[in-house]
Design an enzyme around this catalytic site. Structure first.
Site, short mmCIF file in Angstrom:
data_model
loop_
_atom_site.label_atom_id
_atom_site.label_comp_id
_atom_site.label_asym_id
_atom_site.label_seq_id
_atom_site.Cartn_x
_atom_site.Cartn_y
_atom_site.Cartn_z
N GLU A 1 1.98 -11.77 -0.39
CA GLU A 1 0.96 -11.19 0.50
C GLU A 1 -0.27 -10.76 -0.30
OE1 GLU A 1 1.26 -11.37 3.71
OE2 GLU A 1 3.39 -11.34 4.22
N ARG B 1 -8.18 -10.53 12.76
CA ARG B 1 -6.89 -10.08 12.24
C ARG B 1 -5.91 -11.24 12.12
NH1 ARG B 1 -4.06 -4.19 13.28
NH2 ARG B 1 -2.35 -4.56 11.84
N LYS C 1 0.49 -1.54 13.00
CA LYS C 1 1.49 -2.28 13.78
C LYS C 1 2.85 -1.66 13.52
CE LYS C 1 -0.53 -6.89 14.19
NZ LYS C 1 -0.37 -8.31 13.83
N GLU D 1 -6.10 -7.12 17.30
CA GLU D 1 -5.91 -8.58 17.16
C GLU D 1 -6.36 -9.32 18.41
OE1 GLU D 1 -2.22 -9.37 15.12
OE2 GLU D 1 -2.45 -11.52 15.40
P1 NAD Z 1 12.58 -3.66 3.51
O1 NAD Z 1 11.94 -2.52 4.17
O2 NAD Z 1 13.84 -4.18 4.10
O3 NAD Z 1 12.81 -3.32 1.99
C1 NAD Z 1 13.51 -4.23 1.16
C2 NAD Z 1 14.66 -3.57 0.43
O4 NAD Z 1 14.15 -2.79 -0.64
C3 NAD Z 1 15.48 -2.59 1.29
O5 NAD Z 1 16.83 -2.72 0.95
C4 NAD Z 1 14.96 -1.22 0.85
O6 NAD Z 1 15.92 -0.21 1.01
C5 NAD Z 1 14.68 -1.47 -0.59
N1 NAD Z 1 13.66 -0.61 -1.19
C6 NAD Z 1 12.49 -0.22 -0.64
N2 NAD Z 1 11.74 0.42 -1.55
C7 NAD Z 1 12.46 0.44 -2.69
C8 NAD Z 1 12.22 0.95 -3.98
N3 NAD Z 1 11.05 1.52 -4.32
N4 NAD Z 1 13.19 0.84 -4.91
C9 NAD Z 1 14.36 0.22 -4.61
N5 NAD Z 1 14.64 -0.32 -3.41
C10 NAD Z 1 13.70 -0.19 -2.47
O7 NAD Z 1 11.60 -4.94 3.42
P2 NAD Z 1 10.02 -5.09 3.29
O8 NAD Z 1 9.82 -6.41 2.69
O9 NAD Z 1 9.38 -3.90 2.67
O10 NAD Z 1 9.54 -5.10 4.81
C11 NAD Z 1 9.91 -6.15 5.68
C12 NAD Z 1 9.60 -5.73 7.09
O11 NAD Z 1 8.19 -5.47 7.21
C13 NAD Z 1 9.93 -6.78 8.12
O12 NAD Z 1 10.66 -6.20 9.16
C14 NAD Z 1 8.57 -7.23 8.64
O13 NAD Z 1 8.60 -7.63 9.99
C15 NAD Z 1 7.75 -5.99 8.45
N6 NAD Z 1 6.30 -6.21 8.35
C16 NAD Z 1 5.50 -5.46 9.15
C17 NAD Z 1 4.13 -5.61 9.08
C18 NAD Z 1 3.24 -4.73 9.91
O14 NAD Z 1 2.03 -4.98 9.95
N7 NAD Z 1 3.77 -3.72 10.54
C19 NAD Z 1 3.57 -6.54 8.20
C20 NAD Z 1 4.42 -7.28 7.39
C21 NAD Z 1 5.80 -7.11 7.48
N1 GLY Z 2 0.72 -8.23 9.00
C1 GLY Z 2 -0.31 -8.69 9.87
C2 GLY Z 2 -1.10 -7.59 10.50
O1 GLY Z 2 -0.98 -6.44 10.20
O2 GLY Z 2 -1.89 -7.89 11.36
#
Ligand code: NAD
Ligand code: GLY
Length: 377
Positions: free
Chosen positions: A195, A252, A153, A247
């Site tokens: 998660e 999913r 995704k 999905e």
């Molecule tokens: P993020 O990508 O914003 O990362 C959080 C913070 O941590 C950022 O400031 C980043 O720069 C920092 N960071 C990342 N790795 C680091 C590291 N190793 N050391 C220090 N800092 C670091 O947030 P997230 O929680 O990783 O991702 C959230 C996003 O993921 C949302 O936009 C959500 O919609 C998306 N998401 C997508 C899916 C999917 O299936 N595609 C599933 C769940 C969430």
């Molecule tokens: N995060 C939900 C999915 O990948 O389907």
């Protein structure tokens, strides 16, 4: 699985999607071997690394660049601002223009180094540019390592809501180095842990029991525990995605356990730093467990067990921990009906049949739901 044992991680999980299938590799130190992992796999020696400004200031980016260069791969790095605001049309357009420099062709790989924001944004650019470029995920938050980097995704946010513009675009490989979590702030680690716990709750009671024993190690930096928890999470996600990539079949959707509540909390708090996605999921999972109890599917003590575990690891478990007044029931219902997973005004929940077994239901009794929203646990 025995709760007492940390099973040795095998280091690899296959996402079984036929010709779009791929391996997720998990090993401490993998970032320094990224070149070896990718050199024979990609269609050309050219890559564009997409990362954010926070990641660019860590040692992880130079480690990755050095490893790729050692294997003869030629890289260019494009950096976007850190944070959810980068999943926007504006940053997406800038990123596409930055990638589209002379020399790029359909064999150039886009590599995302960072959390879910970078992965979703770079993955969507990979899906769109030249009608599809090869893509590699190198996730560096716990949330991205166990969830967003696996399953294909990708996307950005619209005025109308989160993740409403996107595409399915599977990576060619996912490289997970748990040592990258050593620089991740504790709050982000805890949010991602929600998660991890979710996989045990929806699919594997033994894994949840293992987490009850070893969760502190996962959060605290025990590399073996981290590698095992990440691998088991990815294996469960791979199995679910393998059965229902787009999905459309229902499987999913089980990954949305706790998310009907969570998306409403996030909506009502403005999707900002006040409540991170994983934090909202932690509270949402406790409420969804209690909904399962009140709907007659589970013994009451299951809610206590889930809540106790998340609390022990420092997660919030009740809406009252986000705002003193909690969230008004009517505002929650409105937000839940607006969610993209609601259909014709009916709200879908993922409930537990028992610990480790989930199902979806759009038939939750309105009075039971109303009561839980007015008196959350
Ligand atoms: P993020 O990508 O914003 O990362 C959080 C913070 O941590 C950022 O400031 C980043 O720069 C920092 N960071 C990342 N790795 C680091 C590291 N190793 N050391 C220090 N800092 C670091 O947030 P997230 O929680 O990783 O991702 C959230 C996003 O993921 C949302 O936009 C959500 O919609 C998306 N998401 C997508 C899916 C999917 O299936 N595609 C599933 C769940 C969430
Ligand atoms: N995060 C939900 C999915 O990948 O389907």
């Amino acid at each position: 699985m025995s709760a007492a044992m940390t099973m040795p991680a095998t280091g690899s999980v296959r996402v079984p999607l036929g010709e779009r299938g791929y391996d997720v590799r998990i090993a401490p130190g993998l970032l320094d071997r990224a070149g070896e992992e990718l050199a024979g796999l990609l269609p050309s020696d050219r890559l564009v690394i997409v990362t954010d400004q926070t990641m660019a200031a860590t040692p992880h980016l130079p480690r990755l660049e050095a490893s790729l260069a050692e294997s003869g791969l030629k890289t260019r790095t494009v950096t976007v601002p850190a944070g959810e605001a980068s999943k926007s049309f504006g940053v997406f357009a800038q990123l596409c223009e930055a990638v589209l420099e002379p020399g790029i062709d359909r064999k150039t790989t886009i590599l995302a180094l960072g959390g879910g924001v970078v992965g979703d944004l770079a993955g969507f650019a990979a899906a769109a540019l030249l009608r599809g470029l090869p893509f590699v995920q190198v996730p560096t938050t716990l949330l991205a390592q166990v969830d967003s980097s696996v399953g294909g995704k990708t996307g950005i946010n619209a005025q109308a809501g989160k993740n409403l513009v996107g595409a399915f675009h599977q990576p060619r490989r996912v490289l997970i180095d748990p040592t990258t979590l050593d620089t991740l702030p504790l709050r982000e680690l805890q949010a991602g842990y929600a998660e991890v716990a979710k996989y045990g709750l929806i699919r594997d009671a033994g894994f949840f029991a293992w987490l009850e024993e070893h969760g502190q190690g996962v959060i605290g930096g025990d590399q073996a525990a981290r590698a095992f928890a990440i691998e088991r999470s990815c294996a469960i996600k791979a199995e679910i995605v393998g059965d229902d990539e787009f999905e459309t079949k229902g499987g999913r959707a089980l990954l949305n356990f706790g998310h009907t509540f969570a998306h409403a909390y996030e909506n009502l708090t403005g999707y900002g730093n006040r409540l991170l996605h994983g934090e909202a999921v932690g509270i949402g999972m406790v409420q969804a467990t209690e909904l399962s109890v009140r709907a007659g599917h589970l013994p009451a003590e299951t809610t206590d067990r889930v809540r106790r575990h998340l609390r022990e690891l420092g997660l919030k478990t009740a809406p009252g921990e986000v705002t003193n007044q909690g969230f008004a029931a009517d505002a929650m219902l409105t937000a839940m009906r607006r969610d993209k997973k609601a259909s014709q005004g009916r709200i879908t929940f993922v409930l537990l049949q028992r610990l480790g077994q989930a199902f979806t239901s759009d038939q939750v009794d309105a009075a039971v739901l109303q009561d839980l929203l007015e008196r959350p646990v």
